[in-house]
Motif scaffolding. Structure first.
Motif, PDB file in Angstrom:
ATOM      1  N   GLU A 112       0.819  -1.219   0.000  1.00 23.64           N
ATOM      2  CA  GLU A 112       0.000   0.000   0.000  1.00 23.64           C
ATOM      3  C   GLU A 112       0.850   1.264   0.000  1.00 23.64           C
ATOM      4  N   TRP A 113       1.963   1.239   0.734  1.00 27.59           N
ATOM      5  CA  TRP A 113       2.765   2.451   0.917  1.00 27.59           C
ATOM      6  C   TRP A 113       4.063   2.422   0.115  1.00 27.59           C
ATOM      7  N   ALA A 114       4.138   1.557  -0.877  1.00 28.43           N
ATOM      8  CA  ALA A 114       5.354   1.484  -1.695  1.00 28.43           C
ATOM      9  C   ALA A 114       5.608   2.781  -2.451  1.00 28.43           C
ATOM     10  N   ASP A 115       4.560   3.572  -2.681  1.00 34.64           N
ATOM     11  CA  ASP A 115       4.728   4.842  -3.389  1.00 34.64           C
ATOM     12  C   ASP A 115       5.065   5.999  -2.459  1.00 34.64           C
ATOM     13  N   ASP A 116       5.284   5.710  -1.180  1.00 40.08           N
ATOM     14  CA  ASP A 116       5.669   6.723  -0.196  1.00 40.08           C
ATOM     15  C   ASP A 116       7.187   6.677  -0.016  1.00 40.08           C
ATOM     16  N   SER A 117       7.862   7.763  -0.347  1.00 37.08           N
ATOM     17  CA  SER A 117       9.322   7.778  -0.292  1.00 37.08           C
ATOM     18  C   SER A 117       9.861   7.569   1.116  1.00 37.08           C
ATOM     19  N   ALA A 118       9.028   7.766   2.142  1.00 30.41           N
ATOM     20  CA  ALA A 118       9.479   7.578   3.523  1.00 30.41           C
ATOM     21  C   ALA A 118       9.402   6.124   3.970  1.00 30.41           C
ATOM     22  N   TYR A 119       8.726   5.296   3.182  1.00 27.74           N
ATOM     23  CA  TYR A 119       8.636   3.879   3.543  1.00 27.74           C
ATOM     24  C   TYR A 119       9.822   3.150   2.926  1.00 27.74           C
ATOM     25  N   PRO A 120      10.615   2.417   3.715  1.00 31.13           N
ATOM     26  CA  PRO A 120      11.869   1.831   3.213  1.00 31.13           C
ATOM     27  C   PRO A 120      11.679   0.874   2.038  1.00 31.13           C
ATOM     28  N   LEU A 121      12.492   1.070   1.018  1.00 31.84           N
ATOM     29  CA  LEU A 121      12.420   0.268  -0.200  1.00 31.84           C
ATOM     30  C   LEU A 121      12.675  -1.214   0.066  1.00 31.84           C
ATOM     31  N   LYS A 122      13.543  -1.524   1.038  1.00 31.88           N
ATOM     32  CA  LYS A 122      13.878  -2.932   1.278  1.00 31.88           C
ATOM     33  C   LYS A 122      12.659  -3.735   1.697  1.00 31.88           C
ATOM     34  N   PHE A 123      11.724  -3.090   2.406  1.00 31.60           N
ATOM     35  CA  PHE A 123      10.531  -3.807   2.853  1.00 31.60           C
ATOM     36  C   PHE A 123       9.533  -3.990   1.711  1.00 31.60           C
ATOM     37  N   SER A 124       9.319  -2.944   0.927  1.00 35.77           N
ATOM     38  CA  SER A 124       8.361  -3.070  -0.173  1.00 35.77           C
ATOM     39  C   SER A 124       8.894  -4.015  -1.250  1.00 35.77           C
ATOM     40  N   THR A 125      10.199  -3.993  -1.505  1.00 31.26           N
ATOM     41  CA  THR A 125      10.785  -4.906  -2.491  1.00 31.26           C
ATOM     42  C   THR A 125      10.575  -6.356  -2.065  1.00 31.26           C
ATOM     43  N   TYR A 126      10.888  -6.660  -0.818  1.00 26.58           N
ATOM     44  CA  TYR A 126      10.695  -8.021  -0.306  1.00 26.58           C
ATOM     45  C   TYR A 126       9.219  -8.418  -0.380  1.00 26.58           C
ATOM     46  N   ALA A 127       8.329  -7.510   0.014  1.00 25.95           N
ATOM     47  CA  ALA A 127       6.899  -7.831   0.037  1.00 25.95           C
ATOM     48  C   ALA A 127       6.379  -8.136  -1.362  1.00 25.95           C
ATOM     49  N   PHE A 128       6.807  -7.357  -2.353  1.00 24.91           N
ATOM     50  CA  PHE A 128       6.381  -7.627  -3.724  1.00 24.91           C
ATOM     51  C   PHE A 128       6.949  -8.956  -4.214  1.00 24.91           C
ATOM     52  N   GLU A 129       8.219  -9.213  -3.939  1.00 25.33           N
ATOM     53  CA  GLU A 129       8.844 -10.435  -4.449  1.00 25.33           C
ATOM     54  C   GLU A 129       8.205 -11.681  -3.853  1.00 25.33           C
ATOM     55  N   ILE A 130       8.018 -11.692  -2.540  1.00 25.39           N
ATOM     56  CA  ILE A 130       7.444 -12.897  -1.937  1.00 25.39           C
ATOM     57  C   ILE A 130       5.972 -13.031  -2.315  1.00 25.39           C
ATOM     58  N   GLY A 131       5.274 -11.906  -2.475  1.00 23.21           N
ATOM     59  CA  GLY A 131       3.884 -11.963  -2.907  1.00 23.21           C
ATOM     60  C   GLY A 131       3.739 -12.524  -4.308  1.00 23.21           C
ATOM     61  N   ILE A 132       4.613 -12.117  -5.214  1.00 29.69           N
ATOM     62  CA  ILE A 132       4.583 -12.666  -6.572  1.00 29.69           C
ATOM     63  C   ILE A 132       4.871 -14.166  -6.544  1.00 29.69           C
ATOM     64  N   ASN A 133       5.793 -14.591  -5.678  1.00 31.37           N
ATOM     65  CA  ASN A 133       6.023 -16.030  -5.516  1.00 31.37           C
ATOM     66  C   ASN A 133       4.757 -16.756  -5.133  1.00 31.37           C
ATOM     67  N   PHE A 134       3.984 -16.179  -4.216  1.00 28.10           N
ATOM     68  CA  PHE A 134       2.750 -16.835  -3.774  1.00 28.10           C
ATOM     69  C   PHE A 134       1.798 -17.015  -4.951  1.00 28.10           C
ATOM     70  N   VAL A 135       1.697 -15.997  -5.796  1.00 31.21           N
ATOM     71  CA  VAL A 135       0.802 -16.089  -6.949  1.00 31.21           C
ATOM     72  C   VAL A 135       1.269 -17.182  -7.910  1.00 31.21           C
ATOM     73  N   ILE A 136       2.555 -17.196  -8.227  1.00 35.33           N
ATOM     74  CA  ILE A 136       3.088 -18.207  -9.156  1.00 35.33           C
ATOM     75  C   ILE A 136       2.871 -19.603  -8.590  1.00 35.33           C
ATOM     76  N   TYR A 137       3.099 -19.763  -7.293  1.00 32.04           N
ATOM     77  CA  TYR A 137       2.899 -21.072  -6.667  1.00 32.04           C
ATOM     78  C   TYR A 137       1.431 -21.483  -6.772  1.00 32.04           C
ATOM     79  N   ALA A 138       0.522 -20.563  -6.466  1.00 35.12           N
ATOM     80  CA  ALA A 138      -0.905 -20.878  -6.504  1.00 35.12           C
ATOM     81  C   ALA A 138      -1.347 -21.319  -7.891  1.00 35.12           C
ATOM     82  N   MET A 139      -0.758 -20.702  -8.921  1.00 37.08           N
ATOM     83  CA  MET A 139      -1.186 -20.995 -10.289  1.00 37.08           C
ATOM     84  C   MET A 139      -0.530 -22.237 -10.869  1.00 37.08           C
ATOM     85  N   THR A 140       0.467 -22.755 -10.206  1.00 35.58           N
ATOM     86  CA  THR A 140       1.193 -23.910 -10.741  1.00 35.58           C
ATOM     87  C   THR A 140       1.095 -25.152  -9.864  1.00 35.58           C
ATOM     88  N   HIS A 141       0.405 -25.075  -8.753  1.00 38.26           N
ATOM     89  CA  HIS A 141       0.264 -26.220  -7.856  1.00 38.26           C
ATOM     90  C   HIS A 141      -1.233 -26.405  -7.532  1.00 38.26           C
TER      91      HIS A 141
END
Length: 252
Positions: A223-252
């Motif tokens: 939600e706050w990835a577009d806020d420059s005050a929210y640390p990039l390391k957290f939003s990057t990790y959240a997007f990456e692991i979330g995309i993994n969840f989607v790929i896993y759901a669609m392939t298993h």
């Protein structure tokens, strides 16, 4: 920087009525993936905008979908898709996302519908609940759904952690208020949720049916990835692991 009041209130108007309108648009579309948020009953509800299932909704969902569409080749529906657990259309969607499950108090119909959805191949991703009290409440609800199945820690060598991105450690993702202070060494936990965990429930064939992100808040990072005050390391990790969840759901 957004105001504290805005961060606490979430997105106004997140009601089951507005969600059902969004869902009603879907039959006319043809996409391979819809990011689907679960609307559940909650006995311990102190959120005024339609229930705690609606925390960070719909902005978190929209921004996650932007990242999913940009970073993968998945043909994803670009808007939100919230659905009640008892809606017969639920089985059309392989991934179901639910938050703040320390407030979850399922009806018997919801228990049965969720069990049938998961055993039929559905994948439930839990996010944004913290501490021992919330865990106990959620675990009690899952015991009703699957009385004979244990909740276990998911090892980092499980395919869900490398379905698209290679995740080699679990990061505690803070809410937006704590994220603002995290670069200066501020705490990232809530309540007594000091250590983040990724746990799960498996079916008889070893398929992961329920994935539980405990003591972390991926949704706020989206939600706050577009806020420059929210640390990039957290939003990057959240997007990456979330995309993994989607790929896993669609392939298993």
């Amino acid at each position: 920087m957004p105001t504290l009041a805005a961060a606490e209130s979430g997105q106004a108007g997140a009601t089951a009525e507005s969600s059902s309108r969004a869902l009603a648009d879907i039959p006319g579309n043809s996409h391979e993936f819809y990011f689907t948020r679960g609307i559940y009953s909650g006995e311990f509800d102190d959120y005024d905008e339609g229930g705690r299932w609606a925390i960070d909704y719909p902005k978190a969902d929209h921004q996650f979908l932007i990242a999913l569409k940009r970073l993968s080749i998945i043909d994803a529906y670009e808007s939100d898709n919230a659905i009640e657990l008892t809606d017969p259309r639920l089985r059309r969607f392989p991934l179901l996302y639910a938050v703040e499950v320390g407030s979850m108090s399922l009806t018997e119909k919801e228990v049965l519908a969720l069990r049938n959805y998961l055993l039929a191949g559905g994948f439930l991703v839990i996010d944004d609940f913290w501490g021992s009290w919330a865990w106990e409440q959620f675990a009690n609800q899952m015991q009703r759904v699957f009385p004979d199945r244990a909740i276990v820690e998911i090892p980092l060598d499980h395919p869900v952690f490398n379905a698209f991105y290679n995740i080699d450690r679990i990061i505690q993702v803070p809410n937006v208020r704590q994220g603002w202070g995290a670069p200066g060494g501020g705490p990232t936990h809530e309540y007594d949720g000091f250590v983040p965990h990724v746990r799960g429930i498996f079916d008889d064939d070893g398929r992961l049916m329920v994935l539980i992100n405990w003591n972390t808040d991926l949704g706020d990072a989206w939600e706050w990835a577009d806020d420059s005050a929210y640390p990039l390391k957290f939003s990057t990790y959240a997007f990456e692991i979330g995309i993994n969840f989607v790929i896993y759901a669609m392939t298993h």
